[in-house]
Design a protein around this motif. Structure first.
Motif, PDB file in Angstrom:
ATOM      1  N   ASP A 221       1.168   2.681  -3.686  1.00 17.40           N
ATOM      2  CA  ASP A 221       2.268   2.998  -4.705  1.00 17.40           C
ATOM      3  C   ASP A 221       1.675   2.518  -6.228  1.00 17.40           C
ATOM      4  O   ASP A 221       2.213   2.975  -7.177  1.00 17.40           O
ATOM      5  CB  ASP A 221       3.083   1.949  -4.509  1.00 17.40           C
ATOM      6  N   PRO A 224      -0.951   6.322  -7.064  1.00 21.44           N
ATOM      7  CA  PRO A 224      -0.615   7.495  -5.930  1.00 21.44           C
ATOM      8  C   PRO A 224      -1.571   8.572  -6.274  1.00 21.44           C
ATOM      9  O   PRO A 224      -2.009   9.318  -5.366  1.00 21.44           O
ATOM     10  CB  PRO A 224       0.757   7.899  -6.251  1.00 21.44           C
ATOM     11  N   VAL A 430       6.660  -3.632  -6.131  1.00 21.01           N
ATOM     12  CA  VAL A 430       6.364  -2.462  -5.411  1.00 21.01           C
ATOM     13  C   VAL A 430       4.920  -2.746  -4.711  1.00 21.01           C
ATOM     14  O   VAL A 430       4.702  -2.316  -3.322  1.00 21.01           O
ATOM     15  CB  VAL A 430       6.081  -1.348  -6.422  1.00 21.01           C
ATOM     16  N   SER A 434       3.506  -3.621  -0.094  1.00 18.48           N
ATOM     17  CA  SER A 434       2.716  -2.855   0.620  1.00 18.48           C
ATOM     18  C   SER A 434       1.783  -3.609   1.809  1.00 18.48           C
ATOM     19  O   SER A 434       1.464  -3.241   2.696  1.00 18.48           O
ATOM     20  CB  SER A 434       1.847  -2.053  -0.262  1.00 18.48           C
TER      21      SER A 434
END
Ligand code: UDP
Length: 459
Positions: A221, A224, A430, A434
């Motif tokens: 993220d 990308p 974000v 992960s």
């Protein structure tokens, strides 16, 4: 068939060892035997800094190979570092593996090596050992290195890496905007010769592509576009001590322990954390201007002044500076940065934008004032400034100096606008998702660990 035994070979530089050591600990916590090899100089620095601090010894076997240095000062001779890394280490490491592999049940089944150690490919193939390339910079930096043949074909750079014209380029909308004169092989400070580095990177990117795995300290993220461009790179980051509720290890310098008490006394979100990594060297005038800039902000600051941070060797502050700032400024020679950045008193990070520093700041939702020095730091700076918009960049004046006024203005600009902090906190969420259960970096690590455990020794 023997148990999996992984040999980890870092590039023996601070910013490369810390994340690899983190990976090593995660693997060791998953029951995998780890031997971590350094040349003598970095091995001794690490062991000294670790003294009495951790129980690492029962999890990871730290070993060294001879480096041929007569004294640590010899490392300052230009080219000496790369001579050890590219010419001395290969033979010594191969000898060490042969020694280990004489045992029946302890053979090395897999080697994880920094991507700048392209020579690992040769012996791993010869000895039939699985090979993993560990990429310590951003995926965008490696994607740039993968794109070298294309850049030559398209007339952006010459075959020796020098830019044909000075211009900006961007591979994907979510990737950094790069200036051709600031490609990571072009802006090397006094570290090495740019053409030598360019050729090394070209060789290394071929070696990365043929590795069994190419893993990096990033997350999908966060980058990308870079992962779309270089899908062979598998992110497992952020690799941070806080993820396993521990402290970072692999530091070369003993931490100055006085910062925590001072920081605890400061109001929430009030302190500038100022640190420029392990290799930045400022001209004396620039160092003094930074000091004056910090004074001018009229804010509290925690400043890491590493031994050797200026080109004159001694860190001479402007006349009266220390008295004038008094307890408003805390200066230390080395801190536990990951812990500093997670402290609630930190408002922002004035940073050289090394990739570890960048990741550590993002993972704590701390906005950044960018002061890139060399190599990939310009790429990271563009992520922070242009793409994620969680920071501002310090610009140089016509004399090539970042002035005290520029420092004050950019600090005010960043801290007077809540949007920087808001975006930094969003990016933190974000990125940190992960590595939580079910996140992509988490899954990648689990798959990787399972793969290692499934390896049998065929040596
Ligand atoms: N670091 C630290 N204490 C300090 C300064 C730096 O622990 O006072 C650590 C920091 O957390 C990071 C590493 O040193 O993990 C520096 O890596 P980075 O990639 O940011 O920069 P480099 O040193 O490679 O230029």
């Amino acid at each position: 068939m023997s148990n999996p035994h992984v040999l980890i070979i870092p590039l023996p530089a601070q910013g490369h060892i810390i994340p690899l050591m983190e990976l090593a600990q995660n693997l060791a916590n998953n029951g995998i035997k780890i031997t971590f090899v350094n040349p003598e100089f970095s091995h001794h620095s690490m062991v000294n800094a670790l003294a009495g601090k951790t129980t690492l010894a029962d999890k990871i076997h730290l070993v060294s190979v001879p480096d041929g240095l007569e004294s640590i000062e010899d490392l300052q001779v230009q080219g000496r570092f790369f001579e050890i890394v590219l010419k001395v280490m290969p033979e010594k490491v191969e000898e060490m593996i042969k020694r280990i592999n004489k045992s029946e049940d302890d053979k090395i089944t897999c080697v994880i090596a920094d991507h700048l150690l392209g020579w690992v490919q040769e012996f791993a193939t010869k000895m039939k050992i699985k090979r993993v390339a560990f990429l310590s910079p951003a995926a965008a930096t490696v994607a740039l290195e993968f794109s070298i043949p294309k850049l030559i074909n398209e007339g952006v750079i010459n075959s020796d890496g020098t830019p044909i014209t000075n211009k900006t380029c961007q591979f994907e909308p979510t990737m950094p905007i790069m200036n051709t004169s600031e490609f990571n092989w072009s802006s090397v400070g006094n570290m090495t010769d740019p053409k030598f580095l360019f050729n090394t990177l070209l060789q290394c990117s071929k070696s990365v592509k043929s590795a069994d795995w190419a893993i990096c300290n990033s997350s999908y993220d966060l980058e990308p576009g870079a992962f779309a461009l270089a899908p062979e790179i598998v992110p497992m980051g952020p690799l941070l001590a806080s993820n396993r509720l521990g402290e970072s290890v692999g530091l070369f310098l003993q931490e100055d322990l006085t910062w925590l008490e001072w920081l605890d006394q400061q109001p929430q979100c009030s302190v500038l954390y100022v640190a420029f990594g392990s290799t930045t060297v400022f001209k004396h005038t620039q160092f003094q201007e930074i000091a004056m800039g910090l004074e001018l902000t009229n804010r509290s600051f925690l400043w890491v002044v590493r031994p050797g941070i200026t080109d004159q060797g001694i860190e001479a502050y402007p006349e009266g500076f220390l008295n004038r700032v008094g307890t408003r400024g805390k200066i230390v020679s080395w801190a536990l940065q990951q812990k500093v950045l997670s402290h609630p008193s930190i408002a922002c990070f004035v940073s050289h934008c090394g990739w570890n520093s960048t990741i550590e700041s993002v993972s704590n939702g701390v906005p950044i004032i960018c002061c890139p020095y060399y190599a990939d730091q310009f790429i990271n700076q563009s992520y922070i400034n242009d793409i994620w918009k969680i920071g501002v960049k310090l610009d140089k004046d016509t004399q090539g100096i970042i002035t005290r006024e520029e420092i004050k203005n950019k600090v005010d600009q960043l801290l007077d606008d809540d949007m920087f902090k808001d975006r930094a906190l969003r990016l933190k969420e974000v990125m940190m998702s992960s590595i939580s259960e079910g996140g992509r970096s988490h899954k990648n690590f689990q798959n990787f660990s399972t793969w290692i455990k499934g390896l049998s020794s065929i040596v």
